[in-house]
Scaffold this active site. Structure first.
Site, PDB file in Angstrom:
ATOM      1  N   SER A  95      61.312  58.271  49.850  1.00 38.02           N
ATOM      2  CA  SER A  95      60.173  59.175  49.974  1.00 38.02           C
ATOM      3  C   SER A  95      59.098  58.913  48.919  1.00 38.02           C
ATOM      4  CB  SER A  95      60.678  60.614  49.924  1.00 38.02           C
ATOM      5  OG  SER A  95      59.628  61.513  50.130  1.00 38.02           O
ATOM      6  N   ASP A 238      52.814  60.319  51.222  1.00 31.90           N
ATOM      7  CA  ASP A 238      53.859  59.796  50.344  1.00 31.90           C
ATOM      8  C   ASP A 238      54.499  58.588  51.045  1.00 31.90           C
ATOM      9  OD1 ASP A 238      55.181  61.281  52.322  1.00 31.90           O
ATOM     10  OD2 ASP A 238      56.880  61.701  51.009  1.00 31.90           O
ATOM     11  N   ASP A 240      57.172  57.849  52.792  1.00 31.75           N
ATOM     12  CA  ASP A 240      57.710  57.899  54.153  1.00 31.75           C
ATOM     13  C   ASP A 240      56.870  58.793  55.063  1.00 31.75           C
ATOM     14  OD1 ASP A 240      58.556  60.238  52.856  1.00 31.75           O
ATOM     15  OD2 ASP A 240      60.339  60.414  54.115  1.00 31.75           O
ATOM     16  N   ASP A 242      56.057  61.842  55.443  1.00 31.77           N
ATOM     17  CA  ASP A 242      56.367  63.179  55.965  1.00 31.77           C
ATOM     18  C   ASP A 242      55.460  64.212  55.299  1.00 31.77           C
ATOM     19  OD1 ASP A 242      57.675  62.971  53.528  1.00 31.77           O
ATOM     20  OD2 ASP A 242      59.519  63.948  54.215  1.00 31.77           O
TER      21      ASP A 242
HETATM   22 MG    MG Z   1      58.622  62.135  51.873  1.00 28.97          MG
END
Ligand code: MG
Length: 460
Positions: A95, A238, A240, A242
């Site tokens: 992440s 960020d 990844d 999300d």
């Molecule tokens: Mg993330």
């Protein structure tokens, strides 16, 4: 007691705690727990292919069919699991952590981050070596699919007022942070008719542009580009993707609680509903939600907990103060692509610039500090703090939150270090500091009393 999984899956430094052996072990355990086919995705980190290959081999070993969806945002993997009705998913990502980290996040068949029960079951199988290994004729089929990303993008485009955005033609500066967003957000913004300037939009696990966490310090380049190009909005993700963080047209960083409050108002407008957010979130969100006839449900800190509570309550919207936003109309997980599209829709539906929309929100001041505590005293300290606050209203979902008429104090133990975090919030800065200092004094007094009792007992 969980030994590997933290608030957001398993994280560690590659080659030290995060090894192919660990990915193999967790893969065999997850393959034993889950049924059906499992999707495996990864972010752009230099170690992600290596760990994903171990994960895929382990899952196939247990007899699970594996769908290798390649590099993509975590919410795109979650959307694929949910809509293709798979047995589950595994995302290889750390992440927002620095490049030397990687991690493993398990996804259940609903496309939600694994429940605490599932994570504990996976850990138990791993440590007790109870995994299944199948024989040669039952090895899981491994298939590479490349439609997860386009399906995620199309699904988002179908869930926003595309015409309004196309008409508004927002000028967007987009910082993909060399992460998984490189594969989705440039296409989303282009398809929505935005005129686009990108930063760090080439996938690169060395993260040459900036560190993956979209903090104000890390996205200073984006803030400058927004101003210099006269963009209406800046958007950063960020690693990844999300999460989505926004910058207003003046190049000012918008804190996640403000964008959460702004979008909460938009999602609830004219219909009310329940908004779920952790106990540490700003009162700004509750004020906006109440203004629209809705109610806030508070949870412990952690996006999997927020998402699951939203699912249980049939909530309208939810999220965290770090740019993680959950839109149940799409799916029950933090969704950076959806947050981007919804913010562009909001801009298209209003005539004011983003800075003015933010300025119209209730303004709060936050005080934040931390206090180290002697090992083993965590629960006693929390009890002591709650007992001393008995006159005020106390919420003890995660730490102790003490409500005053003009603000609140939250005393919460960190999940990873022996420190208590003390937060205080009020509309006035002086009052927030006063409440914060009161919180600190209470914790220190409780620690001192517990110390006195211990030395008294040992001298008896
Ligand atoms: Mg993330």
């Amino acid at each position: 007691m969980r030994r590997l999984f933290g608030t957001n899956g398993i994280r560690g430094v590659v080659g030290k705690d995060m090894t192919p052996e660990l990915a193999l072990g967790i893969g065999r355990a997850a393959g034993t727990l889950y049924n059906g086919a499992i999707a495996v995705g990864r972010d752009t980190r230099t170690s992600s292919d290596l760990l994903a290959n171990s994960m895929i081999s382990a899952l196939a070993c247990t007899g699970r069919a594996v769908v290798d969806v390649g590099i993509l945002p975590t919410p795109a993997l979650q959307y694929h699991v949910k809509t293709r009705k798979l047995g589950g998913g595994v995302m290889i990502t750390a992440s927002h952590n620095p490049p030397e980290f990687n991690g493993i996040k398990c996804i259940d068949s609903l496309g939600m981050e694994a429940s605490v029960e599932d994570e504990e079951a996976i850990e138990a199988i791993y440590f007790e070596k109870r995994h299944e290994i199948t024989t040669w004729e039952h090895i899981g089929h491994i298939q590479q699919v490349r439609d997860a990303v386009p399906r995620y993008v199309e699904s988002i485009l179908a869930k926003v007022d595309k015409d309004a955005i196309l008409k508004r033609k927002p000028k967007v500066a987009l910082d993909c942070g060399n992460g998984a967003a490189c594969f989705t957000s440039p296409y989303l913004t282009t398809r929505l008719g935005c005129s686009l300037v990108t930063l760090n939009a080439q996938p690169d696990g060395h993260f040459p542009g900036r560190l993956p966490e979209p903090t104000a310090a890390n996205v200073s380049g984006l803030m400058r580009v927004v101003k210099e190009t006269g963009a209406d909005i800046g958007i950063a993700h960020d690693g990844d993707a999300d999460r989505a963080i926004f910058v207003d047209e003046k190049g000012q960083y918008i804190f996640g609680d403000k964008s959460l409050a702004l979008l909460a108002g938009e999602e609830l407008a004219g219909k009310g509903g329940v908004v779920v957010t952790p106990i540490s979130s700003s009162s700004c969100i509750e004020d906006v939600v109440k203004m629209h006839g809705g109610e806030v449900h508070y949870t412990r800190v952690g996006s999997p907990i927020v998402a699951r509570k939203m699912y249980e309550l049939g909530a309208t919207f939810g999220g965290e103060e770090n740019g993680g936003m959950i839109f149940p109309g799409h799916q029950f997980c933090r969704d950076g692509g959806m947050a981007l599209a919804k913010m562009l829709e909001l801009l298209a539906h209003h005539h004011e610039p983003l800075s003015e929309l933010i300025a119209q929100l209730p303004q709060y001041q936050l005080f934040k500090t931390s206090i180290p505590y002697p090992a083993g005293l965590r629960d006693q300290i929390m009890e002591g703090v709650a007992a001393r606050a008995s006159d005020a209203k106390v919420i003890a979902i995660d730490g102790v939150k003490i409500l005053h008429d003009d603000g609140w104090i939250l005393v919460r133990p960190s999940g990873t270090e022996p420190i208590f975090r003390v937060y205080a919030e009020s509309k006035s800065k002086t009052r927030a500091e006063e409440l914060g200092k009161e919180g600190v004094a209470t914790v220190e007094e409780v620690i001192r009393k517990l110390g006195d009792q211990a030395s008294h007992r040992s001298s008896e």
